[in-house]
Design a protein around this motif. Sequence first.
Motif, short mmCIF file in Angstrom:
data_model
loop_
_atom_site.label_atom_id
_atom_site.label_comp_id
_atom_site.label_asym_id
_atom_site.label_seq_id
_atom_site.Cartn_x
_atom_site.Cartn_y
_atom_site.Cartn_z
N SER A 96 8.46 1.21 -5.70
CA SER A 96 8.45 2.35 -4.79
C SER A 96 7.17 3.17 -4.93
O SER A 96 6.61 3.65 -3.95
CB SER A 96 9.67 3.24 -5.06
OG SER A 96 10.87 2.52 -4.85
N ASN A 129 4.33 1.10 -3.39
CA ASN A 129 4.47 0.95 -1.93
C ASN A 129 5.14 2.19 -1.35
O ASN A 129 6.31 2.14 -0.92
CB ASN A 129 5.29 -0.30 -1.59
CG ASN A 129 4.65 -1.57 -2.11
OD1 ASN A 129 3.85 -2.19 -1.43
ND2 ASN A 129 5.04 -1.97 -3.32
N PRO A 130 4.44 3.31 -1.33
CA PRO A 130 5.06 4.57 -0.86
C PRO A 130 5.45 4.54 0.61
O PRO A 130 6.32 5.30 1.03
CB PRO A 130 3.96 5.61 -1.11
CG PRO A 130 2.69 4.82 -1.15
CD PRO A 130 3.04 3.50 -1.72
N SER A 131 4.81 3.66 1.40
CA SER A 131 5.13 3.60 2.83
C SER A 131 6.44 2.86 3.11
O SER A 131 7.01 2.98 4.18
CB SER A 131 4.00 2.90 3.60
OG SER A 131 3.81 1.58 3.13
N LYS A 132 6.91 2.08 2.11
CA LYS A 132 8.15 1.32 2.28
C LYS A 132 9.36 2.21 1.97
O LYS A 132 9.27 3.14 1.17
CB LYS A 132 8.17 0.12 1.33
CG LYS A 132 7.04 -0.89 1.56
CD LYS A 132 7.26 -1.70 2.81
CE LYS A 132 6.20 -2.80 2.96
NZ LYS A 132 6.39 -3.59 4.19
N PRO A 133 10.48 1.92 2.62
CA PRO A 133 11.72 2.66 2.28
C PRO A 133 12.07 2.50 0.81
O PRO A 133 11.73 1.48 0.19
CB PRO A 133 12.77 2.00 3.19
CG PRO A 133 11.99 1.44 4.34
CD PRO A 133 10.68 1.00 3.76
#
Length: 287
Positions: free
Chosen positions: A88, A91-95
Amino acid sequence: MHILAFTYKLNLIVILVNTYILFYAVRFFIPYNKKIIFNRLYRFIYKTTEPILKIFGKKKIAEKEDKKDIRALYVILIFITLYWLLFSVDNPSKPFLFGLIYMISSFVTYFFYLFSFMFIADFFILKRGPHSYGEFARIIHFASNSVIRFFRKIIPKISELKRIYKPFIGLGAIIVLSSFSMTILSGLLGDAVSFMENIGRALQSLINMFAFIWITLIILRVVFSWFRTSKKTLFYENLIFLTEPILSKLRTYIPPYKTGIDFTPIVAIVIILILEKISFFLINLIF
């Protein structure tokens, strides 16, 4: 995201982490007890996992086989949580749930290959008979039989099959279960792949693994044949058992005494690669 595509995204670190988590799963389901204390593989698992388990307290030798080591479950949950959080952050853009889904996907792929290898190996161990008995063979046979025993409770008719064919029941089950799981997971990741396509990709992965193992065994046999002492080992005897069927048939068409050199290993590797490509083509047509 089907099994074959995800496999190529598995790097060495993910494989090692999954293997280490598997060690803790073994510690949870098979506690340290007097019956298994002398198994070399288990001793290796014990030595690599016990330092972290000691953080949660010392564990005495289990007198009963069904007594689970709850410490191992704590470590498994911690590893999964850390993987989830690190994904997380990276990949901050991912849910937020994507990290957990990706880890579950890596587990599905990892165990697909692990159990597929286990069932295929058990088939050849049973075919080889008592000549293949060794610690590795006993571990494979025990693990495979434990899984098949579970399916036998669900489908009693499996008991009527010869033991040598029962690993194929487990192999078919792991293909269906992994394909079903990847169908659901790919949908959750927004890249849905149909169940039938996942079945095809699973079969391709299985063929690819089988071809790789067989080619490796042929190469190992060539290398070991250069050393006289290696021919007396149990490993080399089983190596001959696994590779001789195809090599002996090829020698009838390419006799070594006519050429002076045995080209059959090279020809066998080429045939395996060609059959692999043909199989992939047919699977793509069907699925």
